[in-house]
Write a protein that holds these residues in place. Structure first.
Motif, PDB file in Angstrom:
ATOM      1  N   SER A  50       0.979  -1.203   0.166  1.00 56.98           N
ATOM      2  CA  SER A  50      -0.082   0.059  -0.119  1.00 56.98           C
ATOM      3  C   SER A  50       0.997   1.343   0.248  1.00 56.98           C
ATOM      4  N   GLN A  51       1.937   1.183   0.865  1.00 60.86           N
ATOM      5  CA  GLN A  51       2.841   2.332   0.703  1.00 60.86           C
ATOM      6  C   GLN A  51       3.470   2.629  -0.563  1.00 60.86           C
ATOM      7  N   ARG A  52       3.841   1.513  -1.400  1.00 60.85           N
ATOM      8  CA  ARG A  52       4.637   1.742  -2.737  1.00 60.85           C
ATOM      9  C   ARG A  52       3.284   2.319  -3.574  1.00 60.85           C
ATOM     10  N   ALA A  53       2.281   1.866  -3.283  1.00 62.32           N
ATOM     11  CA  ALA A  53       1.087   2.328  -4.166  1.00 62.32           C
ATOM     12  C   ALA A  53       0.929   3.733  -3.973  1.00 62.32           C
ATOM     13  N   ALA A  54       1.024   4.414  -2.644  1.00 62.00           N
ATOM     14  CA  ALA A  54       0.856   5.426  -2.291  1.00 62.00           C
ATOM     15  C   ALA A  54       1.895   6.506  -2.999  1.00 62.00           C
ATOM     16  N   ILE A  55       3.126   6.018  -2.868  1.00 61.79           N
ATOM     17  CA  ILE A  55       4.323   6.966  -3.623  1.00 61.79           C
ATOM     18  C   ILE A  55       3.708   6.969  -5.295  1.00 61.79           C
ATOM     19  N   ALA A  56       3.290   5.922  -5.947  1.00 55.67           N
ATOM     20  CA  ALA A  56       2.979   6.096  -7.303  1.00 55.67           C
ATOM     21  C   ALA A  56       1.794   7.421  -7.386  1.00 55.67           C
ATOM     22  N   ALA A  57       0.781   7.319  -6.413  1.00 55.07           N
ATOM     23  CA  ALA A  57      -0.132   8.108  -6.403  1.00 55.07           C
ATOM     24  C   ALA A  57       0.383   9.703  -6.307  1.00 55.07           C
ATOM     25  N   LEU A  58       1.295   9.809  -5.139  1.00 56.69           N
ATOM     26  CA  LEU A  58       1.428  11.209  -4.870  1.00 56.69           C
ATOM     27  C   LEU A  58       2.537  11.848  -5.986  1.00 56.69           C
ATOM     28  N   THR A  59       3.510  11.050  -6.740  1.00 53.52           N
ATOM     29  CA  THR A  59       4.484  11.253  -7.512  1.00 53.52           C
ATOM     30  C   THR A  59       3.955  11.450  -9.039  1.00 53.52           C
ATOM     31  N   GLY A  60       2.594  10.826  -9.332  1.00 56.86           N
ATOM     32  CA  GLY A  60       1.992  11.089 -10.500  1.00 56.86           C
ATOM     33  C   GLY A  60       1.278  12.227 -10.702  1.00 56.86           C
ATOM     34  N   ASP A  61       0.868  12.594 -11.800  1.00 51.53           N
ATOM     35  CA  ASP A  61       0.087  13.638 -12.175  1.00 51.53           C
ATOM     36  C   ASP A  61      -1.371  13.735 -11.645  1.00 51.53           C
ATOM     37  N   LEU A  62      -2.126  14.782 -11.596  1.00 47.87           N
ATOM     38  CA  LEU A  62      -3.446  14.760 -10.814  1.00 47.87           C
ATOM     39  C   LEU A  62      -4.644  14.724 -11.869  1.00 47.87           C
ATOM     40  N   SER A  63      -4.358  14.303 -13.226  1.00 55.72           N
ATOM     41  CA  SER A  63      -5.324  14.331 -14.311  1.00 55.72           C
ATOM     42  C   SER A  63      -6.400  13.257 -13.867  1.00 55.72           C
ATOM     43  N   ALA A  64      -6.210  12.153 -13.384  1.00 54.17           N
ATOM     44  CA  ALA A  64      -7.468  11.175 -12.994  1.00 54.17           C
ATOM     45  C   ALA A  64      -7.933  11.810 -11.660  1.00 54.17           C
ATOM     46  N   VAL A  65      -7.418  12.639 -10.853  1.00 52.78           N
ATOM     47  CA  VAL A  65      -8.068  13.394  -9.953  1.00 52.78           C
ATOM     48  C   VAL A  65      -8.955  14.409 -10.262  1.00 52.78           C
ATOM     49  N   ALA A  66      -8.518  15.173 -11.434  1.00 60.73           N
ATOM     50  CA  ALA A  66      -9.462  16.142 -12.040  1.00 60.73           C
ATOM     51  C   ALA A  66     -10.796  15.401 -12.742  1.00 60.73           C
ATOM     52  N   GLU A  67     -10.514  14.459 -13.257  1.00 62.85           N
ATOM     53  CA  GLU A  67     -11.615  13.573 -13.902  1.00 62.85           C
ATOM     54  C   GLU A  67     -12.690  13.275 -13.023  1.00 62.85           C
ATOM     55  N   MET A  68     -12.217  12.801 -11.647  1.00 64.63           N
ATOM     56  CA  MET A  68     -13.021  12.349 -10.688  1.00 64.63           C
ATOM     57  C   MET A  68     -14.108  13.680 -10.168  1.00 64.63           C
ATOM     58  N   ARG A  69     -12.918  14.789  -9.864  1.00 64.65           N
ATOM     59  CA  ARG A  69     -13.567  16.137  -9.468  1.00 64.65           C
ATOM     60  C   ARG A  69     -14.877  16.497 -10.356  1.00 64.65           C
ATOM     61  N   ALA A  70     -14.514  16.499 -11.655  1.00 65.11           N
ATOM     62  CA  ALA A  70     -15.558  16.849 -12.597  1.00 65.11           C
ATOM     63  C   ALA A  70     -16.981  16.104 -12.352  1.00 65.11           C
ATOM     64  N   ALA A  71     -16.601  14.879 -12.113  1.00 59.24           N
ATOM     65  CA  ALA A  71     -17.774  13.773 -12.151  1.00 59.24           C
ATOM     66  C   ALA A  71     -18.518  14.239 -10.688  1.00 59.24           C
ATOM     67  N   PHE A  72     -17.940  14.299  -9.529  1.00 61.48           N
ATOM     68  CA  PHE A  72     -18.368  14.836  -8.262  1.00 61.48           C
ATOM     69  C   PHE A  72     -19.103  16.162  -8.618  1.00 61.48           C
ATOM     70  N   ASP A  73     -18.378  16.970  -9.121  1.00 57.81           N
ATOM     71  CA  ASP A  73     -19.100  18.412  -9.312  1.00 57.81           C
ATOM     72  C   ASP A  73     -20.529  18.123 -10.089  1.00 57.81           C
ATOM     73  N   ARG A  74     -20.428  17.278 -10.997  1.00 57.67           N
ATOM     74  CA  ARG A  74     -21.861  17.231 -11.924  1.00 57.67           C
ATOM     75  C   ARG A  74     -22.813  16.621 -10.855  1.00 57.67           C
TER      76      ARG A  74
END
Length: 409
Positions: free
Chosen positions: A286-310
């Protein structure tokens, strides 16, 4: 003295400390909804604060690779993998705009462990913690477990669920040690403005009050709302603030159980010592997965946020159309927190609910929709609905509630 009265009373089977803990209301509602659905009932659940999206693929790929690496099959430092602590420090600079060292970071088993360990590190028996309400259901229980006394400071719908400095000052006593600050908020979705955040931070600094700030919804804001890190707004708080965060909400990783604390070195050291006896390190995969999350870009986050906003806009519009319901527009997280005080006391299908708990029970029984009553988060008179679920289920579920409450007389 007769033989019966001479016998010593048997000790309680469960300690008073744990017997006093209330079950997590949000998890209880979610569990009941899932049980009913498993039994074949068409239940729609608005209880869990959990994104319905899968964890992004690049994060899962990192976990799969980590699972094959023998080093991740062993114990690692209780405070967390050095690479993850470094990634959290870098992410803090990137997203919050101030520097922390990896030594100020403790990786925890989800955000809840970080919450409890923060209060355990700061509170002695009898210390008071100011708790703006409505609050997340776990906060007061964690405060009490740490020996502290939660002091609720309530801000209702007329205030947009945002407490003021004046309210906090009125609640302050010589025993006040900590202020809990959560923006964006669970359960209300309220977001403090930069000016409000700075004013509260300056007040805390002036009176020597520690701040425990929960920032797990930092990337989920809407309209013109912005997330304001309280340490960036008031830098002098850096030595008396503990920041709580995690990957759960931002990256749809609730089940991976990776959170963290950031704070002064002495507090983090004490919490690390505690964790070394409590759980040791978080699962390395899980920690290794978190490293990938935090060091990657935020494009997937932006997509989820757009859905939440809708979904947010749809839910607010539908709730606002119900007679007797008031709904301040949530500007963050993924919750709506309508006031249903205008519905209480009216009769619906032969039942006259007088509390939001009774109304929530009626909604579940009558139309098979699970919502969380306001009693879980402070005063009665409110409901919490998460919009972190599919669009079709959202419309169907709120539509059922609309139709039911339209029957109120």
């Amino acid at each position: 003295m007769d033989a019966v009265s001479a016998q010593p009373s048997s000790p309680a089977r469960v300690s008073a400390r744990l017997a006093a803990i209330a079950e997590s209301a949000t998890l209880a509602v979610d569990a009941k909804a899932k049980a009913l659905k498993a039994a074949g009932r068409p239940v729609i659940g608005f209880g869990a604060g959990e994104p319905d999206f899968p964890t992004p693929g690049y994060i899962v790929d990192a976990a799969v690779a980590a699972a094959r690496e023998p080093a991740n099959h062993r114990y690692t430092p209780a405070a967390g993998l050095p690479a993850l602590r470094e990634a959290i420090a870098a992410k803090t600079l990137r997203d919050s705009g101030y520097e922390v060292s990896p030594g100020q970071v403790l990786v925890t088993n989800g955000g809840k462990q970080a919450v409890f360990q923060a209060f355990a590190a700061l509170l002695d028996p009898g210390d008071e913690a100011l708790l703006p309400a409505p609050y997340w259901t776990t906060y007061p229980e964690a405060i009490r477990l740490a020996g502290g006394v939660p002091v609720e400071v309530f801000a209702g719908a007329d205030q947009g669920y945002l407490v003021t400095v004046e309210q906090l000052e009125a609640a302050r006593t010589p025993r006040t040690k900590v202020l809990l600050f959560c923006s964006p908020s669970n359960p209300t979705g309220a977001v403090y403005s930069p000016e409000q955040t700075a004013a509260i931070g300056r007040w805390a600094a002036e009176h020597g009050i520690w701040v425990v700030t929960d920032e797990i919804y930092e990337h989920l804001t809407y309209d013109d709302a912005v997330f304001t890190p309280i340490v960036r707004a008031v830098p002098e708080l850096a030595d008396t603030t503990v920041v709580l965060n995690g990957v759960a909400k931002t990256y749809a990783m609730t089940g991976w159980r990776v959170g963290w604390m950031i704070g002064p070195s002495d507090v983090i050291k004490a919490a690390t010592n505690f964790q070394s006896h409590l759980t040791s390190n978080v699962a390395n995969v899980s920690q290794r997965a978190a490293i990938a999350a935090l060091t990657g870009d935020l494009s997937a986050v932006a997509e989820m946020r757009a859905a939440f906003d809708r979904r947010r806009r749809t839910m607010v519009d539908m709730l606002a159309a119900i007679d007797g319901v008031r709904i301040p527009v949530p500007q963050g997280a993924f919750y709506a927190y309508p006031s249903v005080e205008g519905v209480l006391g009216r009769t619906i299908r032969g039942v006259t609910p007088t509390t939001s708990a009774e109304l929530a029970a009626l909604i579940l029984d009558a139309v098979e929709v699970a919502v969380v009553p306001g009693e879980a988060f402070g005063p009665s008179g409110f409901l919490r609905l998460s919009y972190a679920l599919g669009d079709d289920d959202l419309v169907e579920g709120v539509g059922r509630v609309q139709a039911l409450l339209a029957e109120a007389r």
